[in-house]
Scaffold this motif. Sequence first.
Motif, short mmCIF file in Angstrom:
data_model
loop_
_atom_site.label_atom_id
_atom_site.label_comp_id
_atom_site.label_asym_id
_atom_site.label_seq_id
_atom_site.Cartn_x
_atom_site.Cartn_y
_atom_site.Cartn_z
N LEU A 3 9.87 0.47 14.27
CA LEU A 3 9.41 0.97 12.98
C LEU A 3 7.95 0.59 12.78
CD1 LEU A 3 12.45 -0.09 10.78
CD2 LEU A 3 12.02 2.14 11.83
N ASN A 4 7.25 1.42 12.02
CA ASN A 4 5.86 1.11 11.70
C ASN A 4 5.77 -0.14 10.83
OD1 ASN A 4 5.89 4.05 12.41
ND2 ASN A 4 3.72 3.84 12.04
N THR A 5 4.69 -0.88 11.00
CA THR A 5 4.46 -2.06 10.19
C THR A 5 4.35 -1.68 8.71
OG1 THR A 5 3.24 -3.08 12.01
CG2 THR A 5 2.92 -4.02 9.82
N PRO A 6 5.13 -2.31 7.83
CA PRO A 6 5.01 -1.99 6.40
C PRO A 6 3.63 -2.40 5.88
CG PRO A 6 7.00 -3.27 6.85
CD PRO A 6 6.15 -3.34 8.08
N ARG A 7 2.90 -1.46 5.33
CA ARG A 7 1.57 -1.81 4.84
C ARG A 7 1.64 -2.72 3.62
NH1 ARG A 7 -3.57 2.31 5.03
NH2 ARG A 7 -5.17 0.77 4.53
N TRP A 8 2.76 -2.67 2.88
CA TRP A 8 2.88 -3.53 1.71
C TRP A 8 2.98 -5.00 2.08
CZ3 TRP A 8 7.41 -6.19 2.09
CH2 TRP A 8 8.51 -5.56 2.67
N GLU A 13 -0.52 -9.31 -3.90
CA GLU A 13 -0.11 -9.34 -5.30
C GLU A 13 1.32 -8.85 -5.52
OE1 GLU A 13 -3.05 -7.16 -7.42
OE2 GLU A 13 -4.68 -8.52 -6.89
N ARG A 14 2.03 -8.55 -4.47
CA ARG A 14 3.43 -8.14 -4.55
C ARG A 14 3.63 -6.91 -5.44
NH1 ARG A 14 6.89 -13.81 -4.88
NH2 ARG A 14 5.51 -15.05 -3.58
N ARG A 15 2.69 -6.01 -5.40
CA ARG A 15 2.80 -4.83 -6.27
C ARG A 15 3.75 -3.79 -5.70
NH1 ARG A 15 -3.25 -2.95 -6.74
NH2 ARG A 15 -3.05 -3.33 -4.51
#
Length: 337
Positions: A3-8, A13-15
């Motif tokens: 899977l692609n790396t989650p950009r979040w 800031e945990r948005r």
Amino acid sequence: MKLNTPRWWYDRERRHAPMTRMLLKPLSWVWAAATARRIARAAPYDPGVPVISIGNLTVGGSGKTPVAREILCLLRADGVDAHALSRGYGGRLEGPVRVDPAVHTAADVGDEPLMLALDSPAWIARDRVAGARAAAAAGARALVLDDAHQNPALEKALSLVVVDGETRDHEWPFGDGSVFPSGPMREPLKAGLARADAVVVLLPADAPGADPELIAAFGALPVFIARLQPAAPPPPGPLIGFAGIAKPWKVERSLKAAGADLVDFAPFPDHAAFREQDLRFLADRAEQFGARLITTEKDWSRLPPAWRARVISWPVKATFEDPAAVSAALRAALAAG
């Protein structure tokens, strides 16, 4: 399936994805505990030659391999016969094997060892102790370990932690500090820094400078600044880029910053094995735009041989702002080791 790396992951800031982060927290605690236990119980082996460890605190995307290549280059400039040693992630061979780019493929030894072997003697070994013994027996006078900060198998003369210095657009290299899989950390920041001798902050070529807040996070540890520079400008004309690295968006950003006429970009998971249908889709897309395909040197090494002539390889190089200071640290480590 990769899977692609989650950009979040890299939003401090945990948005984004708050529920996903919360659900993954218990797995993060298990991961962190297992890593700490493995390191605490280890009895590192002294291979008889100094070991320089190039690692990071996150699961990928910091630029370890370009930094390792430059460290090897600095050691060679000082007359040290240094060999690279890697686990060989993604390759089928267990080793110890000395990597030969004329013989081995990424499917044999992994893509990163192939990059290291372009400049220096390089070995792969799932068993780092066996790999160190083989390299020392072959004449290595120093070993540069790629991606070994969480591997306690070998006694280290110098441990360098590589950190991605990109902090623009709300990015932060450690995200909110969460350990995998709820964040990008392999271990808590404080624990990882406690075993480091120095930090290498790797900046994009177009970044104005290192973020003072990031530098402050490393406390009293020495910090070396490096930049990831294109080894050559991107070719003229329309281009369609693609990359299968931990942070593929960094390749897209770097191409644009270098002046590429980038009409489209396709991200793939880290160490992706490019399928024929993927490449045909990219080729059809390029034909539609009258463009050429371009990718990283690392990704190019994983392409099927029949496709390499159809894709441009775009190499980059890590360059230290103060190479003399880095060389001095290396010399001190070798003398002590």
